[in-house]
Design an enzyme around this catalytic site. Structure first.
Site, short mmCIF file in Angstrom:
data_model
loop_
_atom_site.label_atom_id
_atom_site.label_comp_id
_atom_site.label_asym_id
_atom_site.label_seq_id
_atom_site.Cartn_x
_atom_site.Cartn_y
_atom_site.Cartn_z
N LYS A 1 0.87 -1.18 0.00
CA LYS A 1 0.00 0.00 0.00
C LYS A 1 0.90 1.23 0.00
O LYS A 1 2.04 1.16 0.47
CB LYS A 1 -0.88 0.01 1.26
CG LYS A 1 -2.10 0.88 1.15
CD LYS A 1 -3.27 0.16 0.51
CE LYS A 1 -4.41 1.11 0.20
NZ LYS A 1 -5.60 0.40 -0.25
N ASP B 1 -6.93 4.26 -4.64
CA ASP B 1 -7.61 4.16 -3.34
C ASP B 1 -8.19 5.55 -3.10
O ASP B 1 -8.41 6.29 -4.08
CB ASP B 1 -6.61 3.76 -2.23
CG ASP B 1 -7.28 3.42 -0.90
OD1 ASP B 1 -7.86 2.33 -0.79
OD2 ASP B 1 -7.25 4.25 0.03
P1 NDP Z 1 -12.76 7.96 -3.01
O1 NDP Z 1 -11.65 8.93 -2.80
O2 NDP Z 1 -13.31 7.77 -4.35
O3 NDP Z 1 -13.98 8.33 -2.03
C1 NDP Z 1 -13.79 8.40 -0.66
C2 NDP Z 1 -15.10 8.81 -0.01
O4 NDP Z 1 -14.99 8.65 1.39
C3 NDP Z 1 -15.43 10.28 -0.24
O5 NDP Z 1 -16.82 10.45 -0.26
C4 NDP Z 1 -14.82 10.94 0.98
O6 NDP Z 1 -15.42 12.17 1.34
C5 NDP Z 1 -15.07 9.92 2.05
N1 NDP Z 1 -14.01 10.03 3.07
C6 NDP Z 1 -12.68 9.82 2.91
N2 NDP Z 1 -12.01 10.06 4.05
C7 NDP Z 1 -12.94 10.41 4.93
C8 NDP Z 1 -12.88 10.77 6.31
N3 NDP Z 1 -11.71 10.79 6.99
N4 NDP Z 1 -14.05 11.07 6.93
C9 NDP Z 1 -15.25 11.04 6.25
N5 NDP Z 1 -15.35 10.71 4.94
C10 NDP Z 1 -14.22 10.40 4.32
O7 NDP Z 1 -12.21 6.58 -2.38
P2 NDP Z 1 -12.73 5.09 -2.65
O8 NDP Z 1 -14.19 5.10 -2.87
O9 NDP Z 1 -11.83 4.49 -3.64
O10 NDP Z 1 -12.39 4.40 -1.24
C11 NDP Z 1 -13.34 4.33 -0.17
C12 NDP Z 1 -12.94 3.22 0.78
O11 NDP Z 1 -12.91 1.97 0.07
C13 NDP Z 1 -11.55 3.35 1.42
O12 NDP Z 1 -11.59 2.79 2.71
C14 NDP Z 1 -10.69 2.47 0.53
O13 NDP Z 1 -9.52 2.02 1.18
C15 NDP Z 1 -11.65 1.33 0.25
N6 NDP Z 1 -11.35 0.52 -0.91
C16 NDP Z 1 -11.25 1.07 -2.16
C17 NDP Z 1 -10.97 0.29 -3.25
C18 NDP Z 1 -10.97 0.81 -4.63
O14 NDP Z 1 -10.94 0.01 -5.57
N7 NDP Z 1 -11.03 2.12 -4.85
C19 NDP Z 1 -10.69 -1.16 -3.09
C20 NDP Z 1 -10.91 -1.67 -1.76
C21 NDP Z 1 -11.19 -0.83 -0.72
P3 NDP Z 1 -14.58 13.53 1.21
O15 NDP Z 1 -14.60 13.85 -0.25
O16 NDP Z 1 -15.31 14.51 2.06
O17 NDP Z 1 -13.19 13.24 1.73
#
Ligand code: NDP
Length: 449
Positions: A129, A169
């Site tokens: 990661k 991510d």
């Molecule tokens: P994105 O950046 O596309 O979206 C993240 C979302 O989560 C946004 O809506 C963001 O809101 C919110 N968010 C992030 N940090 C925080 C925080 N500290 N508090 C509140 N809201 C938060 O990321 P992904 O959708 O790709 O990832 C989301 C989750 O899924 C993560 O945990 C990631 O590790 C996991 N994941 C992703 C994969 C992938 O293929 N992309 C694969 C497996 C797991 P804001 O814009 O306000 O920050």
């Protein structure tokens, strides 16, 4: 206290002492060791080869300066990381996260989880990661590009299609992967599958953007089927509004469910009418093109309400899909979900539920799919992208989807095999043990490395 409980406490205490100020890493290690210790205790070969001690020690940690110039010509400095955690069963594989909350400990927790998750996928991928404390929010495209180019100017020497293959991510989607790939190709003078999540015109796989969200819904389907239930007709809450949340909502709609929430760090939108295809298309444009905030949804669709500063878990639902970030479901959130009749939680995010929250779900014996199993669809299709790149082929969407569904089914079956007790499937234990055994056996076979 049993001897196993004492040994687990001593092991975790040593990890905490050796890795200070990394609470998320401690949390992930504690959960996994709690599940797998009985397996280790029963297997002298694992103990002699000190598999657990090696598993919590990254094979390599790379930390570097990422200098870049902002649009005003000012110097900006961020910190970049890549954790190469474990390569026993394949090249390091795992995403890059760009978010101001990124620290060494956060990335070590994610890399550690990734090792077991990748093992569960049935594909040949080790765990890694990386990322940076850079915040893409509010930055121009050119600033994001300059940051990505500077980040890759150091990272390129550590990665490669058969050594380490990063992906997206939080904060890293198609735009960032494009900039990172462009700079890699320019410096390395190689066009290869060094990153996954690439655009379709330069080696990407169909269905990679959808894979994590779709996979989380497929996993929920599998869990529900064990109780003769299905996704169709259920009301679902989803947190986040990024990549995983968007495609979770899309697949829920395909399956005939009714998703009613999305969120970001500003709060939650609640749409009791349901977030339909048209509203989802609007959200995708808002988040992926205009890069706006989810609160705007309530202005656009006046029947919806914006719950400022709140998470979705107080809203009554049958199914919950935490899809934002770690520790976003705490004990009181978990209690609220259970009290409101939620029967199934399928985690799109990594470690979104606190240990106390997990205890609530397990005690209530609801269907609880932890992230390392439920969100493994993303890295699985990344693995399929690597296979397609190696063979210089591109599979049709139907074929990738069919393989994704098969993988999610087999992850579920593995969790059941190792996690069933008294007619209840403890998916936490099942996922941890199933992921662990494959990696441990490979480490054993490879000797003291
Ligand atoms: P994105 O950046 O596309 O979206 C993240 C979302 O989560 C946004 O809506 C963001 O809101 C919110 N968010 C992030 N940090 C925080 C925080 N500290 N508090 C509140 N809201 C938060 O990321 P992904 O959708 O790709 O990832 C989301 C989750 O899924 C993560 O945990 C990631 O590790 C996991 N994941 C992703 C994969 C992938 O293929 N992309 C694969 C497996 C797991 P804001 O814009 O306000 O920050």
């Amino acid at each position: 206290m049993s001897s196993n409980t004492q040994a687990i406490a001593a092991f975790v205490a040593e990890v905490v002492a050796k890795n200070p100020n990394e609470p998320e890493f401690h949390q992930a290690v504690h959960e996994v060791v709690h599940s797998v210790y009985p397996v280790v205790a029963a297997n002298p070969a694992y103990r002699e080869a000190r598999i657990l001690d090696r598993l919590v020690e990254p094979e390599r940690v790379i930390m570097f300066r990422v200098p870049w110039l902002d649009d005003q010509g000012q110097f900006q400095i961020n910190r970049g990381y890549r954790i190469e955690m474990n390569s026993a069963i394949g090249p390091y594989k795992g995403g890059l996260r760009l978010h101001p909350t990124v620290t060494l400990g956060v990335l070590k927790f994610l890399a550690f989880e990734q090792v077991l998750k990748n093992s569960l996928t049935t594909l040949s991928m080790g765990g890694g990661k990386g990322g940076s404390d850079f915040d893409p929010k509010g930055k121009s495209n050119n600033e994001v590009m300059r940051f990505c180019q500077s980040f890759m100017t150091e990272l390129y020497r550590h990665i490669g299609p058969d050594t380490d293959v990063p992906a997206g991510d939080i904060g890293v989607g198609g735009r960032e992967i494009g900039y990172l790939f462009g700079q890699y190709k320019r410096i390395a003078n190689r066009f290869n599958g060094v990153l996954t999540g690439k655009g379709l015109s330069f080696g990407g796989s169909l269905l990679r953007p959808e894979a994590t969200g779709y996979g989380a819904v497929y996993f929920a389907q599998e869990m529900l089927a064990t109780r003769g239930q299905e996704v169709a007709g259920k009301v679902a809450t989803v947190s986040g509004s990024g990549n995983v949340a968007q495609y979770t909502v899309e697949k829920l709609l395909h399956c005939g469910a009714k998703p009613i929430t999305l969120s970001d760090s500003g709060g939650t939108i609640l749409d009791e009418d349901g977030i339909d295809e048209e509203k989802l298309a609007w959200v995708m444009d808002l988040k992926n093109v205009r890069r706006g905030r989810i609160s705007e949804y309530a202005n656009r669709f006046p029947n919806a309400r914006f719950l400022a500063g709140q998470r979705p878990w107080g809203v009554k639902c049958d199914l919950a899909f935490p899809s934002a970030t770690q520790n976003e479901v705490d004990e009181s959130d978990a209690r609220a979900l259970v009290a409101n009749g939620c029967v199934c939680v399928s985690e799109g995010a990594n470690m979104p539920t606190t240990p106390e929250g997990v205890e609530v779900f397990l005690a209530a014996r609801i269907l609880y799919g932890p992230g390392k199993a439920a969100n493994a669809g993303g890295v699985s299709v990344s693995g399929l992208e690597m296979t397609q790149n190696a063979g210089v082929v591109g599979w049709p969407r139907e074929e990738v989807d069919m393989r994704l569904q098969q993988i999610m089914k087999s992850i579920h079956a593995n969790c059941v095999q190792y996690g069933e007790e008294d007619g209840f499937v403890n998916y936490v234990r099942g996922a941890n043990i199933a992921g662990f055994v494959k990696v441990a056996d490979a480490m054993l076979a490879q000797g003291c490395v």
